[in-house]
Design a protein around this motif. Structure first.
Motif, PDB file in Angstrom:
ATOM      1  N   PRO A 111       0.805  -1.139  -0.056  1.00 18.55           N
ATOM      2  CA  PRO A 111       0.164  -0.035   0.014  1.00 18.55           C
ATOM      3  C   PRO A 111       0.758   1.189  -0.073  1.00 18.55           C
ATOM      4  CG  PRO A 111      -1.081  -1.664   1.538  1.00 18.55           C
ATOM      5  CD  PRO A 111       0.140  -2.245   1.152  1.00 18.55           C
ATOM      6  N   ALA A 112       1.684   1.553   1.052  1.00 10.66           N
ATOM      7  CA  ALA A 112       2.591   2.599   1.021  1.00 10.66           C
ATOM      8  C   ALA A 112       3.265   2.629  -0.368  1.00 10.66           C
ATOM      9  CB  ALA A 112       3.296   2.599   2.216  1.00 10.66           C
ATOM     10  N   TYR A 113       3.803   1.627  -0.830  1.00  7.08           N
ATOM     11  CA  TYR A 113       4.910   1.788  -1.980  1.00  7.08           C
ATOM     12  C   TYR A 113       3.886   2.088  -3.053  1.00  7.08           C
ATOM     13  CZ  TYR A 113       7.384  -0.047  -6.113  1.00  7.08           C
ATOM     14  OH  TYR A 113       8.042  -0.075  -7.088  1.00  7.08           O
ATOM     15  N   TRP A 114       2.671   1.811  -3.282  1.00 12.70           N
ATOM     16  CA  TRP A 114       1.862   2.062  -4.486  1.00 12.70           C
ATOM     17  C   TRP A 114       1.794   3.663  -4.249  1.00 12.70           C
ATOM     18  CZ3 TRP A 114      -1.860  -2.475  -3.686  1.00 12.70           C
ATOM     19  CH2 TRP A 114      -1.473  -3.599  -4.216  1.00 12.70           C
ATOM     20  N   VAL A 115       1.429   4.167  -3.141  1.00 12.71           N
ATOM     21  CA  VAL A 115       1.172   5.623  -3.134  1.00 12.71           C
ATOM     22  C   VAL A 115       2.447   6.287  -3.314  1.00 12.71           C
ATOM     23  CG1 VAL A 115       0.442   7.291  -1.416  1.00 12.71           C
ATOM     24  CG2 VAL A 115      -0.769   5.217  -1.442  1.00 12.71           C
ATOM     25  N   ALA A 116       3.405   5.853  -2.760  1.00 13.00           N
ATOM     26  CA  ALA A 116       4.772   6.568  -3.000  1.00 13.00           C
ATOM     27  C   ALA A 116       5.391   6.852  -4.632  1.00 13.00           C
ATOM     28  CB  ALA A 116       5.854   5.968  -2.190  1.00 13.00           C
ATOM     29  N   LEU A 140       4.243   2.615 -14.809  1.00  6.46           N
ATOM     30  CA  LEU A 140       3.313   1.418 -14.623  1.00  6.46           C
ATOM     31  C   LEU A 140       3.935   0.039 -14.002  1.00  6.46           C
ATOM     32  CD1 LEU A 140       0.829   2.126 -17.482  1.00  6.46           C
ATOM     33  CD2 LEU A 140       0.453   2.478 -15.024  1.00  6.46           C
ATOM     34  N   VAL A 141       5.349  -0.053 -14.937  1.00  8.11           N
ATOM     35  CA  VAL A 141       5.842  -1.190 -14.600  1.00  8.11           C
ATOM     36  C   VAL A 141       6.277  -1.348 -12.955  1.00  8.11           C
ATOM     37  CG1 VAL A 141       8.132  -2.597 -14.985  1.00  8.11           C
ATOM     38  CG2 VAL A 141       6.724  -1.861 -16.737  1.00  8.11           C
ATOM     39  N   GLN A 147      10.747  -3.789 -11.338  1.00  6.87           N
ATOM     40  CA  GLN A 147      11.494  -2.984 -12.338  1.00  6.87           C
ATOM     41  C   GLN A 147      12.879  -3.097 -12.132  1.00  6.87           C
ATOM     42  OE1 GLN A 147       9.958  -1.935  -9.940  1.00  6.87           O
ATOM     43  NE2 GLN A 147      10.520  -0.482  -8.647  1.00  6.87           N
ATOM     44  N   GLN A 148      13.381  -3.514 -11.255  1.00 10.48           N
ATOM     45  CA  GLN A 148      14.897  -3.661 -11.242  1.00 10.48           C
ATOM     46  C   GLN A 148      15.464  -5.017 -12.064  1.00 10.48           C
ATOM     47  OE1 GLN A 148      16.622  -1.514  -9.283  1.00 10.48           O
ATOM     48  NE2 GLN A 148      19.038  -2.502  -9.190  1.00 10.48           N
ATOM     49  N   PRO A 149      14.835  -6.024 -11.896  1.00  8.30           N
ATOM     50  CA  PRO A 149      15.210  -7.000 -12.800  1.00  8.30           C
ATOM     51  C   PRO A 149      14.794  -7.155 -14.398  1.00  8.30           C
ATOM     52  CG  PRO A 149      13.179  -7.933 -11.449  1.00  8.30           C
ATOM     53  CD  PRO A 149      13.882  -6.514 -10.848  1.00  8.30           C
ATOM     54  N   LEU A 150      13.743  -6.072 -14.431  1.00  9.14           N
ATOM     55  CA  LEU A 150      13.322  -6.090 -15.767  1.00  9.14           C
ATOM     56  C   LEU A 150      13.789  -4.897 -16.458  1.00  9.14           C
ATOM     57  CD1 LEU A 150       9.519  -6.342 -15.348  1.00  9.14           C
ATOM     58  CD2 LEU A 150      11.087  -7.933 -16.257  1.00  9.14           C
ATOM     59  N   ARG A 154      13.872   3.298 -12.522  1.00 11.54           N
ATOM     60  CA  ARG A 154      13.140   3.291 -11.265  1.00 11.54           C
ATOM     61  C   ARG A 154      12.479   4.802 -11.077  1.00 11.54           C
ATOM     62  NH1 ARG A 154      18.032   2.006  -7.631  1.00 11.54           N
ATOM     63  NH2 ARG A 154      19.145   3.065  -9.255  1.00 11.54           N
ATOM     64  N   VAL A 155      11.143   4.668 -10.162  1.00 11.31           N
ATOM     65  CA  VAL A 155      10.746   6.014  -9.781  1.00 11.31           C
ATOM     66  C   VAL A 155      11.053   6.367  -8.592  1.00 11.31           C
ATOM     67  CG1 VAL A 155       8.655   6.841  -8.891  1.00 11.31           C
ATOM     68  CG2 VAL A 155       8.464   5.444 -11.141  1.00 11.31           C
TER      69      VAL A 155
END
Length: 372
Positions: A111-116, A140-141, A147-150, A154-155
């Motif tokens: 939850p906090a990660y998505w909002v951040a 979106l990724v 995102q790191q392995p892909l 990074r946001v």
């Protein structure tokens, strides 16, 4: 044996289990979390003395001539986090089924990660902000935490540590939680991972490096060993795990962060300074494991622990925006800008905890735990 004797044997209370962990909430561990997060923030705001930053308009070393050298060690707060994580994950996964363990971890992180991610993406997209936003597709990724392995931009700059945490959770879940946690199984997990990580380092095989994380494994393993110490301070095997983990961990920390001879490095640190900070992380968690800091039982430490994760997520990139606005825009001195930036990020973390984590975490946990 008479009926009375049988009844006495049955009703006689068993002696207390000396290996059982104390039930008192380890509030000192909450406080140590925030200390580690503030260390990382100090590094991001003032420890990168070798580069000119957009936020300050100059090198942080020019802004903090004396403190910048100390702030440079703040990046080791990540290693302290990993030791704490090893302790906490072993504690929370003990006696818990895999489904419940997964629900607990996902509901704690997401939850906090998505909002951040949404907040930083939105703020960086503003035309008045002097920082470049990632592409919409990459943003979106970023919501997946993969995102790191892909290889996606990074946001959140700090999210590389979450990728390390996820891999640790997966290893611990498969090797310990799934078959059922026990002292023997945890010891075998720690010993096996330590040896496998050393082999991966020698083999120089990228896949093994990704899975086994040789440079970070000692810190997670050391934290797991310290939880075994918490359960039984006389456990010689647990103490051995902690000692070996510290010896290997300080080696990787020195190898990765000692760059005094590199004129283009973000920061310059001494070998002794790095070892001392790593030792501080291990010793602090050891003191907590042994109950030496049980007197630090203040309720505000629980609040501090609750603010740590959202603060850690947002402090770097949004902190740069605040620093640029206060220092370059309003002309505030460096010290006041630093203090106000930390305070504003803590306030934002409190808002995220109060209006995002508290309502959403239990709902997400319940939904995941009930899902077939």
């Amino acid at each position: 044996m008479t009926t009375t004797t049988v009844r006495q044997v049955i009703e006689t209370p068993r002696p207390p289990d000396r290996t059982a962990p104390r039930e008192t909430r380890l509030r000192a561990l909450d406080g140590l979390r925030l200390v580690a997060a503030l260390m990382v923030a100090a590094y991001h705001y003032g420890g990168r003395g070798g580069e000119v930053t957009t936020a300050w308009g100059s090198s942080p070393k020019d802004q903090f001539p004396t403190l910048s050298g100390y702030f440079a060690y703040g990046c080791l707060g990540v290693q302290v986090f990993f030791v704490i994580s090893g302790f906490v994950i072993c504690m929370s996964g003990w006696g818990r089924p895999l489904k419940s363990f997964f629900a607990s971890r996902a509901s704690r992180l997401l939850p906090a990660y998505w909002v951040a991610v949404v907040l930083v993406t939105a703020v960086f997209a503003l035309p008045t902000v002097a920082f470049k936003a990632v592409a919409p597709s990459d943003a979106l990724v970023n919501m997946t935490m993969l995102q790191q392995p892909l290889g996606v931009d990074r946001v959140l700059g700090v999210c590389w540590t979450l990728w390390a945490e996820i891999r640790f959770y997966a290893l611990f879940a498969l090797c310990v939680v799934l078959p059922g946690a026990s002292r023997r199984r945890v010891i075998m997990f720690c010993a096996g991972w330590t040896l496998a990580a050393a082999i991966a380092q020698a083999a120089k095989e990228p896949l093994l490096d990704i899975v086994l994380m040789p440079e970070y494994a000692p810190f997670f393993i050391g934290g797991v060993g310290l939880y075994l110490v918490h359960r039984d301070r006389r456990d010689v095997h647990a103490w051995g795990i902690v000692a070996v983990s510290f010896l290997i961990g300080q080696h990787y920390a020195v190898r990765g962060l000692w760059n005094a001879a590199d004129p283009n490095a973000f920061a310059h640190r001494t070998t002794l300074g790095i070892v001392l900070v790593v030792a501080f992380g291990f010793l602090a968690v050891t003191a907590i494991a042994l109950g030496r800091l049980n007197r630090a039982n203040w309720r505000w430490l629980t609040v501090a622990g609750a603010l740590t994760y959202p603060f850690y997520l947002v402090h770097e990139h949004l902190g740069w925006v605040v620093i640029h606005g206060l220092h370059t825009g309003l002309g505030l001195p460096s010290a006041e800008t630093f203090a106000l930036t930390v305070a504003s990020m803590l306030l934002l973390a409190w808002l995220m905890n109060r209006y995002v984590e508290k309502p959403l975490t239990p709902k997400l946990r319940s939904a995941l735990a009930k899902a077939r």
